[in-house]
Write an enzyme that holds these catalytic residues in place. Structure first.
Site, PDB file in Angstrom:
ATOM      1  N   HIS A 131       0.821  -1.210   0.000  1.00 19.03           N
ATOM      2  CA  HIS A 131       0.000   0.000   0.000  1.00 19.03           C
ATOM      3  C   HIS A 131       0.858   1.264   0.000  1.00 19.03           C
ATOM      4  CE1 HIS A 131      -3.632  -2.485   1.690  1.00 19.03           C
ATOM      5  NE2 HIS A 131      -3.395  -2.701   0.422  1.00 19.03           N
ATOM      6  N   CYS A 139       2.627  14.683  -7.388  1.00 22.96           N
ATOM      7  CA  CYS A 139       1.468  15.525  -7.648  1.00 22.96           C
ATOM      8  C   CYS A 139       0.374  14.647  -8.273  1.00 22.96           C
ATOM      9  CB  CYS A 139       1.861  16.644  -8.600  1.00 22.96           C
ATOM     10  SG  CYS A 139       0.420  17.547  -9.198  1.00 22.96           S
ATOM     11  N   CYS A 142      -0.085  16.328 -12.187  1.00 23.60           N
ATOM     12  CA  CYS A 142       0.931  16.227 -13.251  1.00 23.60           C
ATOM     13  C   CYS A 142       1.941  15.116 -12.984  1.00 23.60           C
ATOM     14  CB  CYS A 142       1.646  17.559 -13.456  1.00 23.60           C
ATOM     15  SG  CYS A 142       2.821  17.953 -12.139  1.00 23.60           S
ATOM     16  N   CYS A 163       1.665  21.407  -5.640  1.00 21.92           N
ATOM     17  CA  CYS A 163       2.705  21.219  -6.642  1.00 21.92           C
ATOM     18  C   CYS A 163       3.265  22.575  -7.105  1.00 21.92           C
ATOM     19  CB  CYS A 163       2.110  20.464  -7.826  1.00 21.92           C
ATOM     20  SG  CYS A 163       3.263  20.188  -9.166  1.00 21.92           S
ATOM     21  N   CYS A 166       2.189  22.793 -11.098  1.00 24.70           N
ATOM     22  CA  CYS A 166       0.815  22.947 -11.622  1.00 24.70           C
ATOM     23  C   CYS A 166      -0.210  23.250 -10.530  1.00 24.70           C
ATOM     24  CB  CYS A 166       0.406  21.685 -12.375  1.00 24.70           C
ATOM     25  SG  CYS A 166       0.022  20.327 -11.275  1.00 24.70           S
TER      26      CYS A 166
END
Ligand code: OAD
Length: 283
Positions: A131, A139, A142, A163, A166
């Protein structure tokens, strides 16, 4: 018959007779409760019963990708609580490097995100973090990888990491509901489980797919041991045979219903390794 009976003694006999040389250990949150980390589903004490302060529509929402995109703060609050560094491995964690040292561990598959296996000294190539973990972050928009220290600082300061490129949410690479498991999980499981000659399952309710299905992927003649406070995995097709349906033919399941540290101590003492484990634990 594969095992004499359904006890831990039968499993120890298997190891002592040299019949188990490719052991897989599967673990869950129950191996870390003795370290002070809550498990998820234990009634009353589990994390999913303790998320009231987060105002979630349902407990698992804290690890749900769709919910996170809309409402990220509950996850980051929890991440701050769970971030590795505060907790020490339990006696049970040291079983893993002990088996590795003996050359008997094929691999350990964990559902946990607390990194305590690595802290106990298990070499990374022998570990599959099914996991994910807090070690890396990306991010969600992106996919650019962010500096882990920068992410950690944000989380610890109760700030959401956005981020730099972006402005998307930067999320530690912990597998959420709605996401695929790490590719290493699929790749390794495919090779390992057919090869396994003893499966040890520790501290998990075996409620979450696809991890729980792994117990059915060893050969039908591979012995399996469950150490857990409660029965688990009996409802899976080829799951644990607690009713001893196969007792007179191919008994291969054994179990110890109790605390992991107690069961593990019993197993290692039957193998003559108790002192060695204790030394590793206390080092
Ligand atoms: P659960 O909370 O579902 O199950 C923990 C099991 O360990 C239960 O059966 C407990 O009875 C048992 N247990 C607790 N403490 C124990 C102890 N000291 N000794 C022995 N048994 C003990 O946790 P997991 O099975 O690990 O996913 O849950 C699987 C996944 O569900 C987690 O990885 C998490 C969650 O959603 C993600 O975070 C993505």
């Amino acid at each position: 018959k594969i095992l004499k009976d359904d006890t831990i003694e039968s499993i120890a006999e298997c190891i002592n007779q040299g019949k188990a040389k490719k052991i897989i250990v599967m673990t869950g949150a129950g191996i870390s409760t003795a370290a002070g980390i809550k498990d998820f589903r234990s009634p009353g004490t589990g994390l999913y019963d303790d998320l009231g302060k987060y105002n979630l529509p349902f407990p698992e929402a804290v690890f749900d990708l769709a919910f996170f995109k809309e409402t990220p703060s509950p996850f980051y609050r929890l991440a701050k609580e769970l971030f590795p560094g505060k907790y020490r491995p339990t006696l049970t964690h040291y079983l893993l490097p002990l088996l590795a040292k003996k050359g008997l561990l094929l691999r350990s598959y964990t559902q946990n995100i607390d990194s305590l296996e690595k802290m106990a000294g298990l070499p990374e190539d022998l570990l599959v973090e099914a996991h994910g973990s807090f070690a890396t972050s990306k991010c969600i928009q992106c996919s650019i990888v962010s500096d882990s220290e920068w992410v950690k600082e944000h989380i610890m300061d109760s700030n959401i990491p956005y981020c730099k490129r972006c402005d998307g949410l930067v999320k530690p690479e912990i597998t959420f509901f709605g996401e695929d498991l790490p590719s290493r999980f699929r790749d390794m499981a495919q090779i390992d489980f057919v090869d396994c000659d003893l499966l040890i399952v520790l501290g998990t309710s075996l409620k979450v797919e696809p991890f729980n299905k792994l117990i059915t992927q060893v050969s039908p003649r591979c012995p399996r041991l469950l150490i857990n406070r409660e029965k688990a995995g009996q409802e899976l097709h080829s799951g644990f045979d607690f009713d001893d349906k196969w007792k007179y033919t191919v008994q291969r399941d054994a179990w110890f219903l109790g605390d992991c540290d107690v069961g593990v101590k019993k197993l290692v003492s039957l193998c003559g390794w108790e002192d060695e484990l204790q030394v590793m634990y206390e080092a």
